[in-house]
Design a protein around this motif. Structure first.
Motif, PDB file in Angstrom:
ATOM      1  N   TYR A 199       0.950  -0.988   0.020  1.00  0.00           N
ATOM      2  CA  TYR A 199       0.001  -0.030   0.063  1.00  0.00           C
ATOM      3  C   TYR A 199       0.850   1.333  -0.024  1.00  0.00           C
ATOM      4  N   THR A 200       1.911   1.186   1.013  1.00  0.00           N
ATOM      5  CA  THR A 200       2.727   2.347   1.065  1.00  0.00           C
ATOM      6  C   THR A 200       3.430   2.551  -0.309  1.00  0.00           C
ATOM      7  N   GLY A 201       4.204   1.559  -0.847  1.00  0.00           N
ATOM      8  CA  GLY A 201       5.050   1.542  -1.817  1.00  0.00           C
ATOM      9  C   GLY A 201       4.327   2.134  -3.432  1.00  0.00           C
ATOM     10  N   VAL A 202       3.278   1.340  -3.396  1.00  0.00           N
ATOM     11  CA  VAL A 202       2.283   1.864  -4.666  1.00  0.00           C
ATOM     12  C   VAL A 202       1.951   3.314  -4.553  1.00  0.00           C
ATOM     13  N   SER A 203       1.273   3.599  -3.182  1.00  0.00           N
ATOM     14  CA  SER A 203       0.742   4.803  -2.870  1.00  0.00           C
ATOM     15  C   SER A 203       1.820   5.984  -3.226  1.00  0.00           C
ATOM     16  N   LEU A 204       3.224   5.861  -2.658  1.00  0.00           N
ATOM     17  CA  LEU A 204       4.191   6.969  -2.807  1.00  0.00           C
ATOM     18  C   LEU A 204       4.677   6.778  -4.184  1.00  0.00           C
ATOM     19  N   THR A 205       5.011   5.589  -4.920  1.00  0.00           N
ATOM     20  CA  THR A 205       5.323   5.876  -6.398  1.00  0.00           C
ATOM     21  C   THR A 205       4.244   6.185  -7.214  1.00  0.00           C
ATOM     22  N   PHE A 206       2.961   6.188  -7.239  1.00  0.00           N
ATOM     23  CA  PHE A 206       2.128   6.772  -8.149  1.00  0.00           C
ATOM     24  C   PHE A 206       1.977   8.003  -7.835  1.00  0.00           C
ATOM     25  N   GLN A 207       1.798   8.383  -6.377  1.00  0.00           N
ATOM     26  CA  GLN A 207       1.709   9.804  -6.103  1.00  0.00           C
ATOM     27  C   GLN A 207       2.770  10.806  -6.465  1.00  0.00           C
ATOM     28  N   LEU A 208       3.990  10.377  -6.248  1.00  0.00           N
ATOM     29  CA  LEU A 208       5.012  11.228  -6.750  1.00  0.00           C
ATOM     30  C   LEU A 208       5.035  11.314  -8.267  1.00  0.00           C
ATOM     31  N   GLY A 209       4.698  10.252  -8.928  1.00  0.00           N
ATOM     32  CA  GLY A 209       4.625  10.200 -10.430  1.00  0.00           C
ATOM     33  C   GLY A 209       3.534  11.379 -10.837  1.00  0.00           C
ATOM     34  N   SER A 210       2.492  11.354 -10.068  1.00  0.00           N
ATOM     35  CA  SER A 210       1.338  12.205 -10.346  1.00  0.00           C
ATOM     36  C   SER A 210       1.760  13.798 -10.213  1.00  0.00           C
ATOM     37  N   VAL A 211       2.466  14.070  -9.160  1.00  0.00           N
ATOM     38  CA  VAL A 211       3.007  15.309  -9.134  1.00  0.00           C
ATOM     39  C   VAL A 211       3.798  15.698 -10.403  1.00  0.00           C
ATOM     40  N   LEU A 212       4.870  14.781 -10.736  1.00  0.00           N
ATOM     41  CA  LEU A 212       5.789  15.229 -11.757  1.00  0.00           C
ATOM     42  C   LEU A 212       4.884  15.186 -13.074  1.00  0.00           C
ATOM     43  N   GLY A 213       3.845  14.349 -13.106  1.00  0.00           N
ATOM     44  CA  GLY A 213       3.152  14.371 -14.584  1.00  0.00           C
ATOM     45  C   GLY A 213       1.900  15.180 -14.593  1.00  0.00           C
ATOM     46  N   ALA A 214       0.872  14.673 -13.761  1.00  0.00           N
ATOM     47  CA  ALA A 214      -0.161  15.303 -13.751  1.00  0.00           C
ATOM     48  C   ALA A 214      -0.334  16.851 -13.334  1.00  0.00           C
ATOM     49  N   GLY A 215       0.391  16.890 -11.976  1.00  0.00           N
ATOM     50  CA  GLY A 215       0.153  17.921 -11.261  1.00  0.00           C
ATOM     51  C   GLY A 215       0.903  19.260 -11.907  1.00  0.00           C
ATOM     52  N   THR A 216       1.763  19.135 -12.885  1.00  0.00           N
ATOM     53  CA  THR A 216       2.587  20.269 -13.435  1.00  0.00           C
ATOM     54  C   THR A 216       2.194  20.434 -14.828  1.00  0.00           C
ATOM     55  N   ALA A 217       1.063  19.592 -15.411  1.00  0.00           N
ATOM     56  CA  ALA A 217       0.784  19.560 -16.798  1.00  0.00           C
ATOM     57  C   ALA A 217       0.080  20.734 -16.966  1.00  0.00           C
ATOM     58  N   PRO A 218      -0.864  21.438 -16.377  1.00  0.00           N
ATOM     59  CA  PRO A 218      -1.267  22.708 -16.864  1.00  0.00           C
ATOM     60  C   PRO A 218      -0.489  23.754 -16.768  1.00  0.00           C
ATOM     61  N   LEU A 219       0.223  23.852 -15.739  1.00  0.00           N
ATOM     62  CA  LEU A 219       1.044  24.987 -15.705  1.00  0.00           C
ATOM     63  C   LEU A 219       2.220  24.879 -16.711  1.00  0.00           C
TER      64      LEU A 219
END
Length: 456
Positions: free
Chosen positions: A377-397
């Motif tokens: 749970y921790t491993g999947v959460s951490l990797t996916f959510q860090l990836g989401s910051v790098l990918g989805a979170g910064t996409a519009p900006l």
């Protein structure tokens, strides 16, 4: 490096078919509700919030940028939520964490729907919006991994890819609901839409949460977690520390692997809709309907590519998807820039169910199979959510900045950036070990005779 994991265990079907079916439905619908709430903000960020939560004298482009900054705040909170809910999900169980995240998401959406605007309470409005968005981010940080694991861990190893994808399809399903309902109200005259019409989709979240809670209370705990708990392999230690020590490369490769497809997902949902609407070829409402239709196709495309990964492996499918993305991204933007409504609609179809899904479909199993049960749970959460910051979170900006950098004359810089990010994701997948044939070894760390398995 190596970590002590269990030898392969037979696929005994610990969960009954009824339990498995209920877990799949619960994970899918619960994830749908959560992502409806989370993505509704993204859909509204470019269309509504710049006019309502910032001074009317502010430049429209600056207002949109600030809305996207608040959007990013939610993504920045997601890794924190992933660590928090992952910790308790790995120590006390998946089920209770998913109930908590669902309630949090629903409560925040209702609060946003009732929020006073800048005209009423001034600068407090965007500040409150930031706070609510951070709470949303914390909840989604724990939701994605929990829902994916509840689905994947309730089925046999041979169907883990498609089972995990059922929960993953909650994302595009939530997007369909969010954009469809917002589009219905976007057809109102601007004055009505900006005064009350945009609020209704957020308030409707309360009804969806009630349905989701009923389903989540009825599902049984994950069989993999239950087996680990019986063997006394949980309730000890700090999962995040074990993930950092034992799975550093697995975590890094997982984070980078999801960045490319998540960038495309957020780009289409948040930036492209107002972009094509501003071009004049399609109305705001029509652009949302186009996104909705592509998301419907997306719901079926994700399990299809996950099914392929169950047959041929996670890496081959994801690497092929990355190649498809590199080839098709410039044609996709050409369709968006065509000023032809039918071609613009085709652009959304190329972007969502083809480019994004081909890379994203196997991602649930790809990440889950990198970690042992007690840390999963921790491993999947951490990797996916860090990836989401790098990918989805910064996409519009990033898209806004690159578009401005090109003097608002073309989308070439955006396409080139996506290609670069996709190549990074592809390299991470290539460097990862194939997990399809060895995931039975990683399924549970409880054993009398551990074997050494080399991590990524």
């Amino acid at each position: 490096m190596s970590t002590e994991l269990t030898p392969p265990q037979p696929d005994t079907g610990a969960a009954t078919q009824k339990d498995s079916r209920r877990a799949l439905i619960s994970s899918f619908l619960g994830s749908t509700v959560e992502y409806y709430d989370f993505l509704l903000y993204g859909a509204a960020a470019g269309l509504v919030f710049p006019a309502l939560f910032f001074p009317k004298s502010m430049d429209a482009s600056l207002g949109a940028t600030l809305s996207f900054v608040i959007l990013l705040a939610g993504y920045l909170a997601r890794p924190v939520g992933g660590i928090l809910f992952g910790h308790f999900g790995d120590r006390v169980g998946r089920k209770n964490m998913l109930v908590i995240t669902l309630v949090m998401m629903g409560a925040v959406s209702v609060c946003i729907g009732l929020m006073p605007t800048y005209e009423t309470i001034g600068v407090a409005a965007p500040i409150i919006l930031v706070g609510l968005r951070i709470i949303q981010g914390l909840a989604v940080g724990g939701e994605w991994a929990g829902a994916t694991l509840m689905a994947a861990e309730h089925v046999g190893h041979r169907r883990r890819g498609i089972a995990a994808s059922i929960a993953v399809t909650g994302g595009p399903t939530g997007s369909v609901l969010a954009t469809l309902i917002l589009a219905l109200f976007a057809g109102l005259p601007d004055e009505q839409f900006l005064s009350w019409g945009w609020r209704i989709p957020f308030l409707l979240s309360a009804a969806l949460v009630v349905v989701g809670l009923y389903l989540r209370y009825s599902v049984t705990e994950s069989p993999d977690f239950a087996a680990a708990r019986t063997a006394d392999d949980v309730h000890t230690g700090v999962p995040i520390l074990r993930v950092i020590r034992q799975y550093p490369l697995s975590s890094l490769y997982g984070m980078l692997a999801v960045a490319g497809p998540l960038f495309m997902q957020a780009l289409l949902a948040v930036w492209v809709v107002p972009y094509v609407a501003a071009g004049g070829a399609v109305a705001r409402q029509d652009a949302l309907y186009m996104l909705t239709f592509s998301s419907v196709l997306h719901i079926f495309a994700i399990p299809f590519f996950a099914w392929l990964s169950d047959r041929y492996g996670r890496r081959p499918v994801m690497l092929t998807g990355a190649a498809v993305a590199v080839v098709l991204v410039f044609p996709m933007f050409a369709l968006f820039n065509s000023n032809n409504p039918w071609l613009i609609a085709l652009g959304f179809i190329v972007g969502n169910p083809i480019i994004q899904a081909s890379m994203y479909g196997p991602i649930g199993a790809f990440l889950a199979e990198k970690f042992a049960t007690r840390d999963r749970y921790t491993g999947v959460s951490l990797t996916f959510q860090l990836g989401s910051v790098l990918g989805a979170g910064t996409a519009p900006l990033m898209a806004n900045w690159l578009f401005e950098l090109d003097n608002k004359s073309s989308t070439t810089y955006i396409a080139c950036y996506f290609i670069a990010l996709t190549l990074v994701s592809a390299l991470a997948v290539y460097l990862s070990k194939e997990t399809l044939r060895r995931h039975a070894q990683v399924a549970s760390p409880v054993t009398a005779t551990p074997v050494s398995v080399t991590a990524d």
